[in-house]
Design a protein around this motif. Structure first.
Motif, PDB file in Angstrom:
ATOM      1  N   ARG A 179       0.799  -1.220   0.000  1.00 26.87           N
ATOM      2  CA  ARG A 179       0.000   0.000   0.000  1.00 26.87           C
ATOM      3  C   ARG A 179       0.839   1.281   0.000  1.00 26.87           C
ATOM      4  O   ARG A 179       0.416   2.320  -0.480  1.00 26.87           O
ATOM      5  CB  ARG A 179      -0.871  -0.026   1.257  1.00 26.87           C
TER       6      ARG A 179
ATOM      7  N   TYR B 278      -4.429 -16.778 -12.813  1.00 25.94           N
ATOM      8  CA  TYR B 278      -4.672 -15.359 -12.518  1.00 25.94           C
ATOM      9  C   TYR B 278      -3.643 -14.511 -13.246  1.00 25.94           C
ATOM     10  O   TYR B 278      -2.484 -14.903 -13.360  1.00 25.94           O
ATOM     11  CB  TYR B 278      -4.534 -15.106 -11.013  1.00 25.94           C
TER      12      TYR B 278
ATOM     13  N   ASP C 290      -2.217 -10.494 -13.180  1.00 27.91           N
ATOM     14  CA  ASP C 290      -2.234  -9.100 -12.696  1.00 27.91           C
ATOM     15  C   ASP C 290      -1.510  -8.284 -13.756  1.00 27.91           C
ATOM     16  O   ASP C 290      -0.437  -8.697 -14.212  1.00 27.91           O
ATOM     17  CB  ASP C 290      -1.428  -8.925 -11.403  1.00 27.91           C
TER      18      ASP C 290
ATOM     19  N   THR D  64     -10.167 -12.428  -9.449  1.00 32.97           N
ATOM     20  CA  THR D  64      -9.934 -11.938  -8.088  1.00 32.97           C
ATOM     21  C   THR D  64      -8.444 -11.933  -7.771  1.00 32.97           C
ATOM     22  O   THR D  64      -7.693 -12.774  -8.227  1.00 32.97           O
ATOM     23  CB  THR D  64     -10.679 -12.767  -7.025  1.00 32.97           C
ATOM     24  N   ASN D  65      -8.062 -10.968  -7.002  1.00 29.59           N
ATOM     25  CA  ASN D  65      -6.646 -10.856  -6.748  1.00 29.59           C
ATOM     26  C   ASN D  65      -6.374 -10.625  -5.269  1.00 29.59           C
ATOM     27  O   ASN D  65      -5.471  -9.892  -4.901  1.00 29.59           O
ATOM     28  CB  ASN D  65      -6.097  -9.709  -7.601  1.00 29.59           C
ATOM     29  N   ASP D  66      -7.192 -11.228  -4.432  1.00 26.98           N
ATOM     30  CA  ASP D  66      -7.024 -11.087  -3.001  1.00 26.98           C
ATOM     31  C   ASP D  66      -5.978 -12.111  -2.547  1.00 26.98           C
ATOM     32  O   ASP D  66      -6.208 -13.319  -2.632  1.00 26.98           O
ATOM     33  CB  ASP D  66      -8.405 -11.335  -2.368  1.00 26.98           C
TER      34      ASP D  66
ATOM     35  N   SER E  14      -5.079 -13.388   0.213  1.00 28.55           N
ATOM     36  CA  SER E  14      -5.426 -14.470   1.142  1.00 28.55           C
ATOM     37  C   SER E  14      -6.200 -15.574   0.419  1.00 28.55           C
ATOM     38  O   SER E  14      -6.033 -16.754   0.721  1.00 28.55           O
ATOM     39  CB  SER E  14      -6.195 -13.951   2.357  1.00 28.55           C
ATOM     40  N   LYS E  15      -7.030 -15.183  -0.590  1.00 25.15           N
ATOM     41  CA  LYS E  15      -7.748 -16.219  -1.360  1.00 25.15           C
ATOM     42  C   LYS E  15      -6.744 -17.065  -2.142  1.00 25.15           C
ATOM     43  O   LYS E  15      -6.857 -18.282  -2.221  1.00 25.15           O
ATOM     44  CB  LYS E  15      -8.731 -15.559  -2.333  1.00 25.15           C
TER      45      LYS E  15
END
Ligand SMILES: C[S@@+](CC[C@H](N)C(=O)[O-])C[C@H]1O[C@@H](n2cnc3c(N)ncnc32)[C@H](O)[C@@H]1O
Length: 372
Positions: A9, A93, A95, A125-127, A129-130
């Motif tokens: 972040r 996935y 990104d 989805t790009n979380d 933790s998932k």
């Protein structure tokens, strides 16, 4: 070998963290390219477990292609042998950042999986933790594309590990405490090696000390508040047991303005701290009120650095969060921390890095000082 680091972040802070950790680990490296939240690093092979060392890194990927030409990209992806798992039904996935290659890579992967007889589902989805829960690095793939760099993710930071350390520790006062990730970053920025001694002169319930202990660093915490020292003691005893740590900790109830009474001269390898920043503010203070507070804090930080100067080794880094206060009149009041540092034999190793949200009442900057 080229690696792509996906930064957290606060990318500026994460970038300094990467440099500090690689230097501390004596890994020769060069930053070849960078974007807002991506760093491309050239270095020898990295172990994927290195991700556990970082507080501000989300993913690390091995760069498998760095070309803008489609024929070369195809060749590079072919050579990379992207999926070696056993499952014949997987998820993948992608990104992407500042790139035109996304749909080309998507099409390539579709054909690639078809060609090797695997039913592959493209997910968005790009979380993290998932992805960790799904064990995606063994049961699928994650590609990151930044400009012409295509990386195959080899490590994902596990948010559940941070959550566990946050929620399972016996004592926590959320009014005071800093995040585990930030604590880890601050410790890393000190560059203290395992076996060294790190001091937190405003240790509170011990978040920074806890992250340093996990890095096999011996720690000393000081706090003027008896209750905080007791909380830190409980937390660190829990941590040492839970993670079977051998490093030592010492907690001292004392005023940090006189810390040299308790700490040996020239004995500390690094300092990381979130000092007292004034009382909790519900409403924005007036300009006058903010000036009074900054004056008070100036005195505290001057005494602190004057004391730290005596106990730290030459070259030691002091990593400290310094506040700036927003007022009702929409002014920002701050102290001249650089001048305070320089008067006390410290220099700024880097420009201070802003941390947190711009709309907070108290703005924070992270200073990295070095003792000369
Ligand atoms: C912002 S909190 C630190 C919280 C800590 N980083 C954590 O995560 O638990 C600041 C701490 O400084 C302590 N403190 C304030 N003035 C002090 C002084 N002069 N000497 C020592 N400790 C002091 C307070 O008791 C408080 O625990």
């Amino acid at each position: 070998m080229l690696y792509l680091f996906l930064l957290g972040r606060d990318p500026e802070l994460s970038r300094l963290e990467v440099e500090s950790v690689l230097e501390r680990e004596k890994i020769t490296f060069r930053i070849c390219d960078e974007g807002k939240n991506v760093l491309i690093i050239d270095c020898n092979e990295l172990k994927p477990e290195i991700i556990k060392e970082f507080g501000g890194i989300i993913k690390i990927a091995k760069v498998i292609s760095n070309s803008g030409r489609f024929d070369q990209i195809e060749d590079n992806l072919e050579k990379a042998n992207l999926y070696n798992g056993q499952n014949n039904k997987i998820e993948y996935y992608i990104d992407s950042f500042n790139t035109n290659l996304c749909s080309f890579v998507e099409d390539y992967l579709k054909n690639y999986f078809k060609g090797i007889g695997i039913k592959a589902l493209y997910k968005k989805t790009n979380d993290p933790s998932k992805l960790v829960n799904k064990n995606i690095l063994n049961k699928g793939i994650n590609i990151i594309i930044f400009r012409n760099y295509i990386g195959n993710v080899v490590a994902i930071s596990n948010p559940l590990e941070f959550k566990k350390r946050d929620l399972s520790r016996p004592e926590v006062d959320y009014m005071k405490v800093i995040s585990i990730r930030l604590a880890k970053i601050l410790v890393n920025l000190t560059k203290v090696k395992n076996g060294g001694i790190l001091l937190d002169p405003f240790c509170g319930s011990g978040t920074i000390l806890q992250e340093a202990l996990l890095n096999k660093i011996n720690v000393i915490g000081i706090d003027g508040d008896e209750k905080s020292i007791k909380q830190a003691e409980k937390n660190l005893n829990w941590l040492v047991k839970e993670y079977s740590l051998n490093s030592k900790f010492q907690l001292i109830k004392h005023d940090s303005r006189k810390l040299s009474e308790k700490i040996k001269e020239n004995s500390i390898d690094g300092v990381a701290t979130e000092p007292y920043m004034g009382p909790y503010i519900r409403k924005l203070p007036t300009l006058e009120g903010a000036k009074m507070l900054i004056n008070e804090l100036s005195g505290l930080y001057t005494s602190l650095l004057n004391e730290l100067r005596k106990v730290v080794k030459v070259g030691c880094r002091v990593v400290i969060i310094i506040p700036k206060i927003r007022t009702r009149e929409n002014k920002i009041v701050f102290l001249d921390f650089k001048a305070i540092a320089e008067k006390n034999s410290f220099i700024l190793a880097f420009k201070p890095v802003p941390y947190g949200y711009k709309e907070n009442k108290i703005l924070r900057e992270i200073y990295i000082l070095e003792k000369i």
